[in-house]
Design a protein around this motif. Sequence first.
Motif, PDB file in Angstrom:
ATOM      1  N   HIS A  44     -54.289  51.367  23.806  1.00 24.08           N
ATOM      2  CA  HIS A  44     -53.800  50.914  25.117  1.00 24.08           C
ATOM      3  C   HIS A  44     -54.413  51.744  26.237  1.00 24.08           C
ATOM      4  N   LEU A  45     -54.449  53.060  26.064  1.00 26.33           N
ATOM      5  CA  LEU A  45     -55.009  53.947  27.093  1.00 26.33           C
ATOM      6  C   LEU A  45     -56.499  53.706  27.283  1.00 26.33           C
ATOM      7  N   GLN A  46     -57.215  53.515  26.182  1.00 24.21           N
ATOM      8  CA  GLN A  46     -58.654  53.286  26.269  1.00 24.21           C
ATOM      9  C   GLN A  46     -58.964  51.948  26.940  1.00 24.21           C
ATOM     10  N   GLN A  47     -58.211  50.924  26.583  1.00 22.87           N
ATOM     11  CA  GLN A  47     -58.460  49.592  27.130  1.00 22.87           C
ATOM     12  C   GLN A  47     -58.076  49.480  28.602  1.00 22.87           C
ATOM     13  N   ASN A  48     -57.122  50.313  29.020  1.00 23.21           N
ATOM     14  CA  ASN A  48     -56.594  50.194  30.392  1.00 23.21           C
ATOM     15  C   ASN A  48     -56.824  51.456  31.210  1.00 23.21           C
ATOM     16  N   PHE A  49     -57.849  52.219  30.831  1.00 22.47           N
ATOM     17  CA  PHE A  49     -58.120  53.494  31.496  1.00 22.47           C
ATOM     18  C   PHE A  49     -58.269  53.316  33.003  1.00 22.47           C
ATOM     19  N   TRP A  50     -59.067  52.331  33.412  1.00 26.58           N
ATOM     20  CA  TRP A  50     -59.324  52.161  34.843  1.00 26.58           C
ATOM     21  C   TRP A  50     -58.114  51.629  35.585  1.00 26.58           C
ATOM     22  N   LEU A  51     -57.262  50.877  34.907  1.00 24.62           N
ATOM     23  CA  LEU A  51     -56.018  50.433  35.545  1.00 24.62           C
ATOM     24  C   LEU A  51     -55.111  51.628  35.825  1.00 24.62           C
ATOM     25  N   TYR A  52     -55.083  52.590  34.892  1.00 20.03           N
ATOM     26  CA  TYR A  52     -54.292  53.810  35.123  1.00 20.03           C
ATOM     27  C   TYR A  52     -54.885  54.628  36.268  1.00 20.03           C
ATOM     28  N   VAL A  53     -56.210  54.699  36.322  1.00 22.57           N
ATOM     29  CA  VAL A  53     -56.864  55.439  37.406  1.00 22.57           C
ATOM     30  C   VAL A  53     -56.526  54.812  38.756  1.00 22.57           C
ATOM     31  N   ILE A  54     -56.600  53.484  38.833  1.00 20.82           N
ATOM     32  CA  ILE A  54     -56.315  52.781  40.093  1.00 20.82           C
ATOM     33  C   ILE A  54     -54.856  52.961  40.489  1.00 20.82           C
ATOM     34  N   SER A  55     -53.937  52.835  39.513  1.00 20.01           N
ATOM     35  CA  SER A  55     -52.513  52.988  39.810  1.00 20.01           C
ATOM     36  C   SER A  55     -52.197  54.406  40.284  1.00 20.01           C
ATOM     37  N   LEU A  56     -52.772  55.402  39.593  1.00 19.42           N
ATOM     38  CA  LEU A  56     -52.576  56.799  40.001  1.00 19.42           C
ATOM     39  C   LEU A  56     -53.138  57.040  41.397  1.00 19.42           C
ATOM     40  N   PHE A  57     -54.299  56.474  41.654  1.00 16.36           N
ATOM     41  CA  PHE A  57     -54.925  56.631  42.971  1.00 16.36           C
ATOM     42  C   PHE A  57     -54.019  56.065  44.067  1.00 16.36           C
ATOM     43  N   ASP A  97     -46.981  50.604  44.282  1.00 18.40           N
ATOM     44  CA  ASP A  97     -47.338  51.979  43.886  1.00 18.40           C
ATOM     45  C   ASP A  97     -47.549  52.865  45.115  1.00 18.40           C
ATOM     46  N   ILE A  98     -48.230  52.314  46.107  1.00 21.94           N
ATOM     47  CA  ILE A  98     -48.459  53.076  47.342  1.00 21.94           C
ATOM     48  C   ILE A  98     -47.138  53.388  48.037  1.00 21.94           C
ATOM     49  N   ILE A  99     -46.248  52.398  48.088  1.00 20.70           N
ATOM     50  CA  ILE A  99     -44.942  52.596  48.751  1.00 20.70           C
ATOM     51  C   ILE A  99     -44.124  53.654  48.021  1.00 20.70           C
ATOM     52  N   LYS A 100     -44.149  53.620  46.678  1.00 18.38           N
ATOM     53  CA  LYS A 100     -43.413  54.628  45.900  1.00 18.38           C
ATOM     54  C   LYS A 100     -43.972  56.018  46.175  1.00 18.38           C
ATOM     55  N   PRO A 107     -37.435  66.698  39.496  1.00 19.23           N
ATOM     56  CA  PRO A 107     -37.035  66.398  38.108  1.00 19.23           C
ATOM     57  C   PRO A 107     -36.968  64.908  37.784  1.00 19.23           C
ATOM     58  N   GLN A 108     -36.262  64.129  38.604  1.00 17.09           N
ATOM     59  CA  GLN A 108     -36.151  62.700  38.308  1.00 17.09           C
ATOM     60  C   GLN A 108     -37.465  61.968  38.554  1.00 17.09           C
ATOM     61  N   ASN A 109     -38.251  62.448  39.536  1.00 14.79           N
ATOM     62  CA  ASN A 109     -39.527  61.782  39.814  1.00 14.79           C
ATOM     63  C   ASN A 109     -40.573  62.074  38.745  1.00 14.79           C
ATOM     64  N   ILE A 110     -40.396  63.133  37.981  1.00 12.57           N
ATOM     65  CA  ILE A 110     -41.259  63.376  36.827  1.00 12.57           C
ATOM     66  C   ILE A 110     -41.070  62.260  35.806  1.00 12.57           C
ATOM     67  N   ILE A 111     -39.899  61.647  35.827  1.00 12.58           N
ATOM     68  CA  ILE A 111     -39.618  60.492  34.962  1.00 12.58           C
ATOM     69  C   ILE A 111     -39.994  59.192  35.664  1.00 12.58           C
ATOM     70  N   TYR A 112     -39.585  59.049  36.930  1.00 14.92           N
ATOM     71  CA  TYR A 112     -39.796  57.792  37.655  1.00 14.92           C
ATOM     72  C   TYR A 112     -41.273  57.431  37.822  1.00 14.92           C
ATOM     73  N   ILE A 113     -42.070  58.383  38.301  1.00 16.47           N
ATOM     74  CA  ILE A 113     -43.462  58.083  38.645  1.00 16.47           C
ATOM     75  C   ILE A 113     -44.265  57.628  37.419  1.00 16.47           C
ATOM     76  N   PRO A 114     -44.226  58.362  36.285  1.00 19.26           N
ATOM     77  CA  PRO A 114     -44.943  57.861  35.106  1.00 19.26           C
ATOM     78  C   PRO A 114     -44.446  56.492  34.655  1.00 19.26           C
ATOM     79  N   CYS A 115     -43.125  56.265  34.734  1.00 18.47           N
ATOM     80  CA  CYS A 115     -42.572  54.970  34.318  1.00 18.47           C
ATOM     81  C   CYS A 115     -43.104  53.845  35.202  1.00 18.47           C
ATOM     82  N   ILE A 116     -43.162  54.075  36.497  1.00 11.65           N
ATOM     83  CA  ILE A 116     -43.650  53.045  37.416  1.00 11.65           C
ATOM     84  C   ILE A 116     -45.149  52.812  37.227  1.00 11.65           C
ATOM     85  N   ILE A 117     -45.898  53.875  36.959  1.00 13.05           N
ATOM     86  CA  ILE A 117     -47.330  53.724  36.698  1.00 13.05           C
ATOM     87  C   ILE A 117     -47.566  52.928  35.417  1.00 13.05           C
TER      88      ILE A 117
END
Length: 208
Positions: free
Chosen positions: A13-26, A103-106, A135-145
């Motif tokens: 999943h990570l390999q196939q969607n690497f660039w989607l994760y990069v874009i979401s993180l960005f 993602d930008i709004i979050k 603490p809670q955003n350490i959970i929220y942000i990865p979940c939303i990404i």
Amino acid sequence: MSNRKITTSLNEHLQQNFWLYVISLFCVFTGIVLGIYAVKYMNNVENSDLLSYFTNFNQNISNGDFKYSMIISDIIKNNISIILAVWFLGLTMVGIPIILIIDIIKGFTLGFTISFIVKGLGTKGIGVILIGILPQNIIYIPCIIIASVVAMEFSLSILREKMNKQWVSSIWMKITSYSFIFILISVLMGVGFLLEAYATPNLIKIII
């Protein structure tokens, strides 16, 4: 499913969607930067109004003048609405730009909150951020990404299959699997809900 199969599936999943994760993180980090700059360029009236609101909120926490049931209700409503929006947009085949805006709004909300607390409370604000915000955003942000990437991946896969005229077959099975992933994400976010509703107010109370 064995641990080995789960690990293999996650790696694929990570390999196939690497660039989607990069874009979401960005997009999230872009929102954080915009939130920080928004506080920097606020005028005095807006800054005073928000600081007054934040001070009243802190006083309510210090006096114990809050209800846990109302807090967790608001937290669930605010965060689950985001997850539901992302889930729905993933089904639309044209919702990817809106998912990235979410993602930008979050990120903007997080950056704005952190910057404003530091500006308003100074050194004490750093403690509030470390205990009451991160603490809670350490959970929220990865979940939303993750939710954003899963939704974008699903949207793109449906679009590809529709173009190849293959999307009708097994579509409901795919939607079921897709929805189940969002249920798991919501359950994981539930840990953040409990942390933010029950632990955070008491920890902030100690700092204040």
